[in-house]
Structure formats: structure tokens, C-alpha cells
Motif scaffolding. Structure first.
Motif, short mmCIF file in Angstrom:
data_model
loop_
_atom_site.label_atom_id
_atom_site.label_comp_id
_atom_site.label_asym_id
_atom_site.label_seq_id
_atom_site.Cartn_x
_atom_site.Cartn_y
_atom_site.Cartn_z
N ASP A 135 -14.46 40.25 -21.41
CA ASP A 135 -15.59 40.40 -20.48
C ASP A 135 -16.72 41.21 -21.11
OD1 ASP A 135 -14.21 38.96 -18.59
OD2 ASP A 135 -13.57 40.71 -17.43
N CYS A 136 -16.35 42.22 -21.88
CA CYS A 136 -17.35 43.06 -22.55
C CYS A 136 -18.15 42.25 -23.56
CB CYS A 136 -16.67 44.25 -23.22
SG CYS A 136 -17.79 45.35 -24.09
N ILE A 137 -17.46 41.47 -24.37
CA ILE A 137 -18.15 40.65 -25.37
C ILE A 137 -19.03 39.60 -24.68
CG2 ILE A 137 -17.77 38.89 -27.16
CD1 ILE A 137 -15.31 40.54 -28.05
N SER A 138 -18.54 39.04 -23.59
CA SER A 138 -19.33 38.07 -22.83
C SER A 138 -20.59 38.72 -22.28
CB SER A 138 -18.49 37.49 -21.70
OG SER A 138 -19.22 36.56 -20.95
N ALA A 139 -20.45 39.95 -21.76
CA ALA A 139 -21.62 40.68 -21.24
C ALA A 139 -22.62 40.98 -22.35
CB ALA A 139 -21.16 41.97 -20.57
N MET A 140 -22.12 41.33 -23.53
CA MET A 140 -23.01 41.57 -24.67
C MET A 140 -23.82 40.32 -25.00
SD MET A 140 -20.53 43.70 -27.27
CE MET A 140 -21.80 43.78 -28.56
N VAL A 149 1.89 39.80 -28.02
CA VAL A 149 1.46 39.53 -26.65
C VAL A 149 -0.05 39.68 -26.50
CG1 VAL A 149 1.57 40.43 -24.29
CG2 VAL A 149 3.68 40.15 -25.60
N ALA A 150 -0.62 40.74 -27.05
CA ALA A 150 -2.06 40.96 -26.92
C ALA A 150 -2.85 40.00 -27.80
CB ALA A 150 -2.41 42.41 -27.28
N GLY A 151 -2.45 39.85 -29.06
CA GLY A 151 -3.21 39.04 -29.99
C GLY A 151 -3.30 37.58 -29.59
N LEU A 152 -2.21 37.03 -29.08
CA LEU A 152 -2.22 35.62 -28.68
C LEU A 152 -3.16 35.39 -27.51
CD1 LEU A 152 1.59 34.79 -28.94
CD2 LEU A 152 -0.21 34.13 -30.54
N TYR A 153 -3.09 36.26 -26.51
CA TYR A 153 -3.95 36.09 -25.34
C TYR A 153 -5.41 36.34 -25.70
CZ TYR A 153 -5.44 36.51 -20.42
OH TYR A 153 -6.07 36.36 -19.21
N GLN A 154 -5.66 37.34 -26.57
CA GLN A 154 -7.03 37.61 -26.98
C GLN A 154 -7.62 36.42 -27.72
OE1 GLN A 154 -8.90 41.12 -26.70
NE2 GLN A 154 -10.00 39.22 -26.32
N LEU A 155 -6.84 35.80 -28.58
CA LEU A 155 -7.29 34.61 -29.30
C LEU A 155 -7.64 33.49 -28.33
CD1 LEU A 155 -7.66 32.91 -31.87
CD2 LEU A 155 -5.18 32.57 -31.91
N HIS A 156 -6.78 33.26 -27.37
CA HIS A 156 -7.03 32.21 -26.37
C HIS A 156 -8.32 32.49 -25.60
CE1 HIS A 156 -6.41 29.37 -23.11
NE2 HIS A 156 -6.44 30.36 -22.24
N GLN A 157 -8.50 33.71 -25.16
CA GLN A 157 -9.67 34.04 -24.34
C GLN A 157 -10.98 33.87 -25.11
OE1 GLN A 157 -9.22 37.66 -21.62
NE2 GLN A 157 -7.48 37.87 -23.00
N LEU A 158 -11.02 34.37 -26.33
CA LEU A 158 -12.27 34.30 -27.09
C LEU A 158 -12.58 32.87 -27.52
CD1 LEU A 158 -12.13 37.57 -29.25
CD2 LEU A 158 -13.20 37.18 -27.01
N ARG A 159 -11.56 32.08 -27.76
CA ARG A 159 -11.80 30.64 -28.01
C ARG A 159 -12.42 29.99 -26.78
NH1 ARG A 159 -6.68 27.73 -30.83
NH2 ARG A 159 -6.25 27.43 -28.62
N GLU A 160 -11.95 30.40 -25.59
CA GLU A 160 -12.49 29.84 -24.35
C GLU A 160 -13.97 30.20 -24.17
OE1 GLU A 160 -10.57 27.91 -21.68
OE2 GLU A 160 -9.81 27.56 -23.71
N ASP A 185 2.49 27.31 -28.50
CA ASP A 185 2.37 25.85 -28.62
C ASP A 185 1.60 25.25 -27.45
OD1 ASP A 185 3.80 26.00 -30.96
OD2 ASP A 185 5.74 25.55 -30.02
N ARG A 186 1.83 25.77 -26.25
CA ARG A 186 1.10 25.26 -25.08
C ARG A 186 -0.40 25.47 -25.23
NH1 ARG A 186 3.81 24.19 -19.94
NH2 ARG A 186 1.82 24.63 -18.93
N LEU A 187 -0.78 26.60 -25.81
CA LEU A 187 -2.20 26.93 -25.96
C LEU A 187 -2.76 26.50 -27.31
CD1 LEU A 187 -2.15 30.49 -24.33
CD2 LEU A 187 -2.71 28.31 -23.24
N ASP A 188 -1.90 25.92 -28.16
CA ASP A 188 -2.32 25.42 -29.48
C ASP A 188 -3.01 26.52 -30.28
OD1 ASP A 188 -2.61 23.62 -31.53
OD2 ASP A 188 -4.47 22.75 -30.74
N LEU A 189 -2.32 27.64 -30.44
CA LEU A 189 -2.92 28.80 -31.08
C LEU A 189 -2.66 28.89 -32.59
CD1 LEU A 189 -2.05 31.49 -28.36
CD2 LEU A 189 -4.24 30.30 -28.69
#
Length: 544
Positions: free
Chosen positions: A451-456, A14-25, A93-97
């Protein structure tokens, strides 16, 4: 060949899939490494008979995309593992991860390089990654305690841990089956295989308070109804005490004894975890309240068991521990299983398991229970175990395992002092370590990391690490909050007492999901107070 990337994510749950999606974005070069052959995390590994949700299906979902949420329909209130796994495949599959995940590959070593502020990461398949950020999405209950008993390798039959149950299943029909452990997992196994096995011997060490599950099927009308609550759920879930849809509504002192009983009866009849997570918060702090609610649950269990011998083995006693200070399991006709002629409950509290012998399970008094199959529902090294099993080396030769062998400490359950650019989810000292609807908490943590990585990046910073003072402050707050509860006084995996030698500390933040979220946001709003950001590689040296 070394793969140079911006971020490496360990785990595709659950965490890894969403984290991957967010950082790709964010436009980052990011990759995931997963030990399993496909996505799913806990729902990939835990495929034992009866594995299912005890969070309501419509709240155990991602809430960042309304269409993603509404385009999936659950078949019932508490679905089983196969349906949950299909849902995770749907999201992937929806997020093509999948294209950015390497499967059947296990991270074995990660070393922080002080000269350039990056991580060198190795896997058991020979891949090497050079990454700025290392993000552990390894799960809070994903390090199974597989080697619990002497002689396991001598057993002539089959022996499996529930957390590593074979995909192809086991043939249990007509077999003599032993189940060791009656936590939430053991209960699901026992109630599910009872109609199939020839005989079943359940080895009981710690009796459990249990609540009956009500699991209605969902047709089009029910699905439409819960989907119509999208705005309510997205607003409400992140703010409740446990990330569920319900919250504590009643105050013990404001109710008469008759009112309290009526409230307990009504909530008990709901067939969910509501009695634990949304009845009277005082049960976690006040021993008298705890005992009254515990007695209520004991009476419900005893009325179903009837047999004094079974009651003695299976129902917690007043002096054992209070309802809710252990993980509370939901069950379906679990207690009734013990009334079958082919099922035997064996207490191993005073007469513990001495070893596994070729024939079966041998107790300390010499009794041998002959078995064909042993199912070990004996739990996990929770919170810290999965990451500690990887050789993670931070600054000045510090190892994560070495630090956690001395003391279970983190900052917000998100980072660890001495390990720059290492982020964690489901780690100790956050609600996601135990006391939370996991999707609620894991989404919050991965969003904070993003958000933290984006702020960095906005600040031109390359490295982030908690300060010693920041970590001390969080640990102090965590302990003050946890030690005010009865959870801290109880031996369970919540305090790490199921793992010999593990430093004792309440693993989960007990101040509430909404409070935790607010504190994380406040720290971010203050420019990540308690953390040090810099360009690589200059940073303050950690204390010896």
C-alpha cells in the motif's frame, strides 16, 4: 549484466512469496532472490526431526484469497515440516511465483545510491540488480548461531545446527547423540529421536516451561468445520493480541482463587499455546500473578518427571524467570523421554561446555561426554541477524550492521532511518519479531509495504525514508510498552541476550498485533506521518 527492476525481494518464505505476488499485481517488475534451492523460508531450512507447527494449521495460512485457503486441507492440528513445505509449494505453484525467483543465490551486498535514489545489489552467484525498492523478507529466526563452541571443527563425528539440518537427514540409529539446547527446537528434536538413538545426552543450560500438545488428526468433517470459519478467522485474527484465534478473556482480579485454578486447568487441557497467549494478561506485568501461573506449570511438569534430580535440572525455579517471558514450547511426551535408561540430562548451567573435542563435548570441569553425533539446538541471532549479515549500506556510509551493533532501532519494524527505500518484515520492533502467529503479522506487514509503494506511485514520489523524529517516536513508544512487561527483565533471545555484545532491547513489539495494525494504518491514513517521501534523490541528510 545488471538487471534493472522496480523491486528486489530477499527471501522466499511466507513474507517473500506474498510480497512478490502483491507487487506483481501492482504491475511492477519484481524479482526474488532465495539462498535455498526452493521456496519455504523457515520451513525449507528447519527440517530437523520433529519440526512442526505450534500455531494451529488453519490459522497459519494466507487469508487474502478464500479459494486458495479452502483448496488446501491440513491432515492435523499441528502438522510437521514435510506437510508445511508441501503447502508452501502449493501456494507458489497456484500463484506461479517460481518464474520470478532465483534460487541458490544469496544477496551479499546492497548499496544505496544517493545520486538517483536506487539500490545496487550483488549476489554470491554474480548477479547484479539495480532496483528502486529493496525488501528484506529474510525471517526473524533465520541467522543460526552455528559457531558457538571452540573446537567444533575438530569433532570426529557429525555436528549439525538444527536450522541447517541436512535434507537427506542423519542416520541416528544406535548412535551416541548429544543435543545442545532445550528451547522449542531442541524439545522437538529430543522427543522425536529418543526411540531411535542408542543413547542421548541432553546438555541443559536454561530449564524451560513446557506445555503438552494435543494434536488430533483431521478428516473430512474437521476440515469442513475449520474451513466454514473463514469469515470469522479473517475478521478475528488480525485484531487479537498475538494474531492467534484466541485472546485474553479473563481478568485476574475478577476471579476467585478457585476460579483461577479452574480456568488454568481448562486451558492447560486445550493442548495449545492458549495458556500463554489467552489466559491472564496480568502474567506479563504482575510478578505475583506470574509466579502463581508459573507454579501451576511447574507442578504439572514435576508430576510427570517425578525424579527429584530431573526436576532440579529440567523445571525452572521460582527465581529463574516467569512462565511466558521466554518462548513457550509445546511438546509431546518430551519430559517422559528423560525417564528412559538411555537418556541423560546434563546441567551445564554451573559447569558449562568448555569446548568440542574430537571425542565429543568437554565441560569446564574436564568431563568429556563421548558422542557420535552432536545436534546443536542453540538458536539464532533473532530479528536483526539475517539482514545484518548482508553488507547493506545506506546514506552517508551508514551500514545496517553498524547501526544495529550500536542500537537495535527501526521505524515500525518496517524501515530504518538512513536507509531509503529499504523495507523489512520480521525485523525488530514489530510483533513479527517474536510475539505473533507469523502468517498474521507477515501478511499485515507486506500489505502495508504494498500500500505504501502504491501511495508513492500515486503521489509521484520515488523515495521514502523514516524521519529521525518518526523513528525516535516509534522507539520511545516501543520501549515504554515493552519495559512495562516482565519480558524486558528476563534474559532470553527475546531481548537479544543470547548473542554476545548485541544491544539489549525487547525485539518484538509487545503492544499487541491488533494495536500494531491500527497504528500502522493510522500512520498511512495520515499520509505516512513520520516518513519523508520525495522524488529522487533529494532528501534531508541524516544526523551524524
Amino acid at each position: 549484466m545488471t538487471n534493472k527492476i522496480d523491486a528486489l525481494i530477499i527471501g522466499a518464505g511466507v513474507a517473500g512469496l506474498y510480497q512478490l505476488h502483491q507487487l506483481r499485481e501492482l504491475g511492477m517488475t519484481v524479482h526474488g532472490v532465495e539462498a535455498g534451492s526452493d521456496v519455504g523460508g523457515t520451513w525449507y531450512w528447519n527440517r530437523y526431526p520433529g519440526a512442526k507447527f505450534d500455531s494451529e494449521s488453519y490459522i497459519y495460512q494466507y487469508l487474502f484469497d478464500e479459494k486458495l485457503y479452502k483448496d488446501w486441507t491440513w491432515s492435523e492440528r499441528f502438522p510437521a515440516q514435510p506437510e508445511i513445505e508441501r503447502w508452501m509449494h502449493y501456494v507458489t505453484d497456484r500463484l506461479d511465483l517460481r518464474k520470478d525467483i532465483t534460487f541458490s543465490s544469496k544477496v551479499t551486498k546492497a548499496v544505496y545510491r544517493e545520486d538517483d535514489g536506487r539500490w545496487s545489489v550483488e549476489t554470491d552467484t554474480g548477479d547484479i540488480y539495480d532496483t528502486q525498492f529493496l525488501i528484506g523478507c529474510t525471517g526473524m529466526l533465520s541467522a543460526p548461531l552455528t559457531d558457538r563452541f571452540k573446537g567444533q571443527d575438530t569433532f570426529k563425528g557429525q555436528i549439525v545446527h538444527t536450522g541447517r539440518y541436512p535434507k537427506e537427514g542423519l542416520d541416528l540409529e544406535g548412535k551416541r547423540v548429544g543435543v545442545i539446547g532445550i528451547g522449542a527446537t531442541g524439545i522437538q528434536v529430543i522427543q522425536t529421536i529418543a526411540p531411535v538413538v542408542g543413547s542421548m545426552t541432553v546438555f541443559v543450560r536454561t530449564p524451560q516451561y513446557v506445555l503438552p500438545m494435543k494434536n488430533p488428526k483431521y478428516g473430512p468433517a474437521e476440515a469442513k468445520a475449520y474451513k466454514a470459519r473463514w469469515d470469522e478467522l479473517t475478521s478475528n485474527l488480525p485484531k487479537t493480541f498475538t494474531g492467534f484465534e484466541y485472546d485474553f478473556e479473563h481478568t485476574w482480579a475478577d476471579c476467585t482463587p478457585e476460579q483461577r485454578r479452574a480456568i488454568l486447568e481448562e486451558i492447560h487441557a486445550d493442548g495449545s499455546l492458549k495458556l500463554w497467549l489467552a489466559s491472564f494478561a496480568e502474567m506479563f506485568f504482575d510478578e505475583a500473578v506470574s509466579e502463581e501461573i508459573s507454579q501451576f506449570v511447574r507442578e504439572k511438569m514435576e508430576a510427570r518427571l517425578k525424579d527429584p534430580k530431573l526436576i532440579d535440572i529440567l523445571v525452572p525455579k521460582k527465581d529463574d524467570y516467569g512462565f511466558g517471558t521466554h518462548r513457550v514450547p509445546l511438546e509431546t511426551n518430551y519430559l517422559e523421554v528423560y525417564l528412559q535408561d538411555n537418556v541423560q540430562a546434563v546441567s551445564v548451567k554451573e559447569n558449562p561446555i568448555a569446548e568440542i573435542v574430537p571425542e565429543g563435548v568437554k565441560l569446564e570441569d574436564g568431563t568429556v561426554h563421548a558422542l557420535d553425533v552432536i545436534i546443536m539446538a542453540v538458536g539464532f541471532d533473532a530479528g536483526s541477524g539475517a539482514l545484518a549479515r548482508i553488507d547493506i549500506q545506506g546514506r552517508n556510509g551508514m551500514t545496517l550492521k553498524g547501526e544495529w551493533d550500536k542500537d537495535i532501532r527501526t521505524t515500525l519494524g518496517l524501515q530504518k532511518y538512513g536507509f531509503p527505500n529499504l523495507f523489512m518484515t520480521g525485523a525488530p520492533l514489530a510483533p513479527s519479531a517474536a510475539l505473533c502467529n507469523m502468517t498474521t503479522c507477515l501478511q499485515q506487514q507486506t500489505e502495508w509495504i504494498t500500500d505504501c509503494i502504491s501511495a508513492m506511485r500515486d503521489k509521484g514520489a520515488a523515495v521514502i525514508e523514516p524521519t529521525a523524529e518518526g523513528e525516535d517516536a516509534w522507539v520511545k513508544h516501543h520501549d515504554e510498552t515493552a519495559n512495562a512487561t516482565l519480558i524486558a527483565k528476563t534474559n532470553s533471545w527475546y531481548t537479544g541476550s543470547n548473542v554476545p555484545g548485541k544491544p539489549r532491547r525487547v525485539l518484538s513489539y509487545t503492544g499487541g498485533v491488533g494495536t500494531y495494525r491500527a497504528k500502522c494504518q493510522e500512520i498511512a491514513d495520515k499520509g505516512y506521518e513520520g516518513f519523508a517521501m520525495s522524488g529522487a534523490p533529494e532528501m534531508a541528510e541524516p544526523a551524524e
